[in-house]
Design an enzyme around this catalytic site. Sequence first.
Site, PDB file in Angstrom:
ATOM      1  N   ASN A  84       0.827  -1.192   0.000  1.00 10.18           N
ATOM      2  CA  ASN A  84       0.000   0.000   0.000  1.00 10.18           C
ATOM      3  C   ASN A  84       0.872   1.257   0.000  1.00 10.18           C
ATOM      4  O   ASN A  84       2.099   1.182   0.108  1.00 10.18           O
ATOM      5  CB  ASN A  84      -0.959  -0.020   1.199  1.00 10.18           C
ATOM      6  N   HIS A 114      23.211  -0.948  11.650  1.00 14.34           N
ATOM      7  CA  HIS A 114      24.330  -0.013  11.781  1.00 14.34           C
ATOM      8  C   HIS A 114      25.205  -0.385  12.969  1.00 14.34           C
ATOM      9  O   HIS A 114      24.733  -0.916  13.962  1.00 14.34           O
ATOM     10  CB  HIS A 114      23.806   1.421  11.910  1.00 14.34           C
ATOM     11  N   GLY A 141      -0.809  -1.330   8.790  1.00 14.93           N
ATOM     12  CA  GLY A 141      -0.236  -0.021   8.512  1.00 14.93           C
ATOM     13  C   GLY A 141       0.703   0.463   9.593  1.00 14.93           C
ATOM     14  O   GLY A 141       0.458   0.299  10.780  1.00 14.93           O
ATOM     15  N   ARG A 179       4.661  -8.792  20.151  1.00 14.00           N
ATOM     16  CA  ARG A 179       4.527 -10.048  20.905  1.00 14.00           C
ATOM     17  C   ARG A 179       3.248 -10.749  20.462  1.00 14.00           C
ATOM     18  O   ARG A 179       2.301 -10.100  20.050  1.00 14.00           O
ATOM     19  CB  ARG A 179       4.453  -9.744  22.397  1.00 14.00           C
TER      20      ARG A 179
END
Length: 181
Positions: A84, A114, A141, A179
């Site tokens: 989306n 990193h 989302g 979780r």
Amino acid sequence: MARSPREIMASGEWYSCLGAEYAELRRAARRACHEHATMEPDGRGACGPLLARLIAMGRDCWIEAPFHCSYGFNIRLGERAYLNAGCVVLDSAPVSIGAHSMLGPGVQIYCADHHRDPSKRREGIERALPVSIGADVWIGGGAILLPGVTIGDGAIVAAGAVVARDVPAGVRVAGVPARPI
């Protein structure tokens, strides 16, 4: 024999992403994402032509605009995968999204890990860890998938979740960190 930037990224070893070769690969991806975002919607299709040359796409996939990726060539979409609007895939390592999987708006997938040492981070030192999403997965989302995670077939990741560990097949997760629910 010297390895190519793509081979170095694929190795999982620490490397500097600041080299000119990496910058050019990222420029190509930015051009492809820009083309995709600025095309007429009816003429865009599943994705713009430049993006289609970078991303390995199965049949009937769809990437809504806007979309951003770091390199594009590390992304593999299974048949009928759907991303989306506003998805970000930082694909310094392979990212596979299985058949019939759906990513909600604003989902972010990160492969770059990193360095923990600040002086090494200043040098652009990172390693690339793959992210794998199985078939028939739903990522809500705004969810974030961190480097190295695997999401099993049929799993559901709730909107806004931050996935730092693997999610087994068929399991639903939510929260920060995600979780099982």
